[in-house]
Design a protein around this motif. Sequence first.
Motif, short mmCIF file in Angstrom:
data_model
loop_
_atom_site.label_atom_id
_atom_site.label_comp_id
_atom_site.label_asym_id
_atom_site.label_seq_id
_atom_site.Cartn_x
_atom_site.Cartn_y
_atom_site.Cartn_z
N SER A 186 41.41 -48.40 -15.08
CA SER A 186 42.66 -49.27 -15.49
C SER A 186 43.68 -49.02 -14.98
O SER A 186 44.67 -49.72 -15.19
N TRP A 187 44.06 -47.63 -14.52
CA TRP A 187 45.46 -47.35 -13.90
C TRP A 187 44.98 -46.55 -12.65
O TRP A 187 43.89 -45.75 -12.62
N TYR A 188 45.71 -46.61 -11.67
CA TYR A 188 45.73 -45.76 -10.16
C TYR A 188 46.96 -44.95 -10.03
O TYR A 188 48.35 -45.31 -10.56
N ARG A 189 46.64 -43.53 -9.85
CA ARG A 189 47.99 -42.84 -9.52
C ARG A 189 47.97 -43.19 -8.01
O ARG A 189 47.10 -43.07 -7.19
N VAL A 190 49.57 -43.20 -7.65
CA VAL A 190 49.87 -43.92 -6.14
C VAL A 190 50.94 -43.23 -5.86
O VAL A 190 51.85 -42.42 -6.81
N GLU A 191 51.13 -43.05 -4.39
CA GLU A 191 52.39 -42.59 -3.86
C GLU A 191 53.05 -43.99 -3.17
O GLU A 191 52.21 -44.87 -2.58
N VAL A 192 54.25 -44.06 -3.04
CA VAL A 192 54.96 -45.19 -2.46
C VAL A 192 55.94 -44.72 -1.15
O VAL A 192 56.85 -44.28 -1.48
N PRO A 193 55.26 -44.61 -0.11
CA PRO A 193 56.03 -43.77 1.10
C PRO A 193 57.31 -44.53 1.24
O PRO A 193 58.56 -43.54 1.66
N THR A 194 57.51 -45.62 1.20
CA THR A 194 58.81 -46.31 1.68
C THR A 194 59.89 -45.99 0.41
O THR A 194 61.10 -46.10 1.08
N LEU A 195 59.48 -45.59 -0.74
CA LEU A 195 60.59 -45.21 -1.33
C LEU A 195 60.53 -43.96 -1.96
O LEU A 195 61.31 -43.36 -2.82
N ASN A 196 59.51 -43.02 -1.40
CA ASN A 196 59.40 -41.45 -1.87
C ASN A 196 59.49 -41.15 -3.38
O ASN A 196 59.99 -40.36 -3.93
N VAL A 197 58.55 -41.97 -3.87
CA VAL A 197 58.33 -42.11 -5.24
C VAL A 197 56.62 -41.77 -5.52
O VAL A 197 56.00 -42.26 -4.67
N HIS A 198 56.62 -41.40 -6.64
CA HIS A 198 54.88 -41.46 -7.16
C HIS A 198 54.83 -41.78 -8.54
O HIS A 198 55.89 -41.68 -9.33
N GLY A 199 53.68 -42.18 -8.98
CA GLY A 199 53.54 -42.55 -10.55
C GLY A 199 52.16 -43.51 -10.60
O GLY A 199 51.30 -43.29 -9.70
N TRP A 200 52.15 -43.95 -11.54
CA TRP A 200 51.04 -44.85 -12.18
C TRP A 200 51.03 -46.34 -12.24
O TRP A 200 52.20 -46.84 -12.52
N LEU A 201 50.00 -47.00 -11.73
CA LEU A 201 50.00 -48.54 -11.77
C LEU A 201 48.97 -49.00 -12.53
O LEU A 201 47.82 -48.51 -12.11
N VAL A 202 49.37 -50.07 -13.00
CA VAL A 202 47.98 -50.95 -13.72
C VAL A 202 46.88 -51.10 -12.68
O VAL A 202 47.23 -51.88 -11.59
N GLY A 203 45.67 -50.85 -12.92
CA GLY A 203 44.79 -51.18 -11.84
C GLY A 203 44.61 -52.47 -11.20
O GLY A 203 44.29 -52.90 -10.21
N ASP A 204 44.93 -53.37 -12.17
CA ASP A 204 44.74 -54.93 -11.61
C ASP A 204 45.97 -55.43 -10.85
O ASP A 204 45.78 -56.40 -10.00
N LEU A 205 46.64 -54.47 -10.78
CA LEU A 205 47.96 -54.84 -9.71
C LEU A 205 48.03 -54.26 -8.53
O LEU A 205 48.80 -54.22 -7.76
N VAL A 206 46.76 -53.42 -8.24
CA VAL A 206 46.70 -52.78 -6.91
C VAL A 206 45.35 -53.24 -6.18
O VAL A 206 44.25 -53.19 -6.66
N GLU A 207 45.77 -53.60 -5.09
CA GLU A 207 44.45 -54.03 -4.07
C GLU A 207 44.32 -52.70 -3.03
O GLU A 207 44.86 -52.20 -2.43
N LEU A 208 42.98 -52.36 -3.23
CA LEU A 208 42.28 -51.22 -2.67
C LEU A 208 41.93 -51.59 -1.26
O LEU A 208 41.07 -52.56 -1.17
N ASP A 209 41.91 -50.70 -0.09
CA ASP A 209 41.04 -50.85 1.03
C ASP A 209 40.21 -49.78 0.95
O ASP A 209 40.39 -48.56 1.57
N GLY A 210 39.19 -49.75 0.46
CA GLY A 210 38.13 -48.83 0.30
C GLY A 210 37.50 -48.62 -1.13
O GLY A 210 37.82 -49.39 -1.99
N ASP A 211 36.37 -47.84 -1.28
CA ASP A 211 35.83 -47.28 -2.30
C ASP A 211 36.43 -46.64 -3.34
O ASP A 211 36.71 -45.56 -3.18
#
Length: 480
Positions: A186-211
Amino acid sequence: MGRSALQILVSMVVIAVAFAFFTTAAAQDEDVCPIVLDAALETVEQACSTVGGNSACYGHEFITANLRPGGDALQFENPGDQVDVMRLDSLRLSAINPVEETWGIAKLRLRATTNASQLADMNILAFGGVDARNSVAARSVLPGRVVADASQNVNLRSSPTQDSFVAASLLPGTILSVVGTLEDGSWYRVEVPTLNVHGWLVGDLVELDGDPAVLLVETGFEAYFSPMQAFVLQGQQIDGSLICDGIPLDGLLIQTPQGPAQVRVYINEISVDLLPVATGSALLVQPVQEATGETIQFNVLQGISTITTDNGTSTAIEGTVVSVPIDQSGMPIGEPSVPMGYDPTFVGQVPVAGLGQAIVIAEPPSEDIIAGYNVSPWVSVDPIDEGATNNTETSTQESGNIAEPIGRDESDDDDDDSDGGGNEPEEGRDEPDDGRDEPDDGEDEPDDGGDEPDDGGDGPDDGGDEPDDDDEDEDDDEDD
């Protein structure tokens, strides 16, 4: 001359020759040491000047790296060779050998997590007879991107809950590095390289490239560290002073950039906070055999650091050293010592040039300054994964010649002057009427459950990262 007298004479001559040989050898070693050190540092500066983020660079021979997951050994071949620290399990460096003219040096550049959900460059220079073993859990990383309506931004939050503070507002299409997931996805932990930040995003708002099955499953509230931001340091029981007297030959140099973010590292389960000062902070960390037993010494060359074990905390200002007693496995067994001024002659020979960024090594302060220093009014050392910050602004206070944490100015607590692009949130304080309540947040989507009349009440206030309340309605639509 009698036979016994002749034997005594011969023995004396042998002893004299041996003494002269070893004295000459020792003197030659003393002469060779500066040459070896200078050559090694010059090689490091040239070969590792462009070391990438989250990479370890082979600076000078010899270094052995053990890689994850199989623990295969990697022998660096040429200065400048690099390895991704995500793959790194441990590093073993060779002690100085004046005869062979070798001295193991590795330079690491980490994208360290901070107490404000930011990512900051941290430099580590490992040198001499030390072993460093990565204590951060291995993670797989998947590329991803934000998916949302073109007119809507997406909130990146400090933890996987609707009431945690907003670390950044992301545009649709923002490129992500996905590093963790809740068990239900339901949530993914992510890093955002362009903004140099990290945190959590709702899973439905993330498109993954991989399993997503390869991602590390989390509860959502663990401390988050970059690779090698937590490690175990051990010396190789080599007395370098017998070879090159008075020169630091084995240890780690750690340097954080200037700015308002606090970086935490764990060394042998000792929590070390490098506090936000205008100059940045720099530490020399060494395993040392003292008269009372083995210790790890933390010499604060620049800035301010807090050293914490289960038994207590010691705050060390620049120019001081703190020792922590350790057992045979390197784990702490007591409280940190009271800070005291370090030896400026010894510390002045630390190979800071290998870091690639200028450091002004502080002189030891007076005993009165050390005794009178109190960091608590300025600094919070809460767990960085909870989003704790330091009430920081962009000025520096001074106490004599000692740098202090970037100071708190209560008069600016209610300012809303950030641009919504992920600037550092301020520490949370209850502000029942801060002009940023969002009573209409749930109107667009009644089941939001995320009305946030006081976004900073439970965690750090977002410091005005969302100045446009109209946009925030759309943001939180994409936050559920």
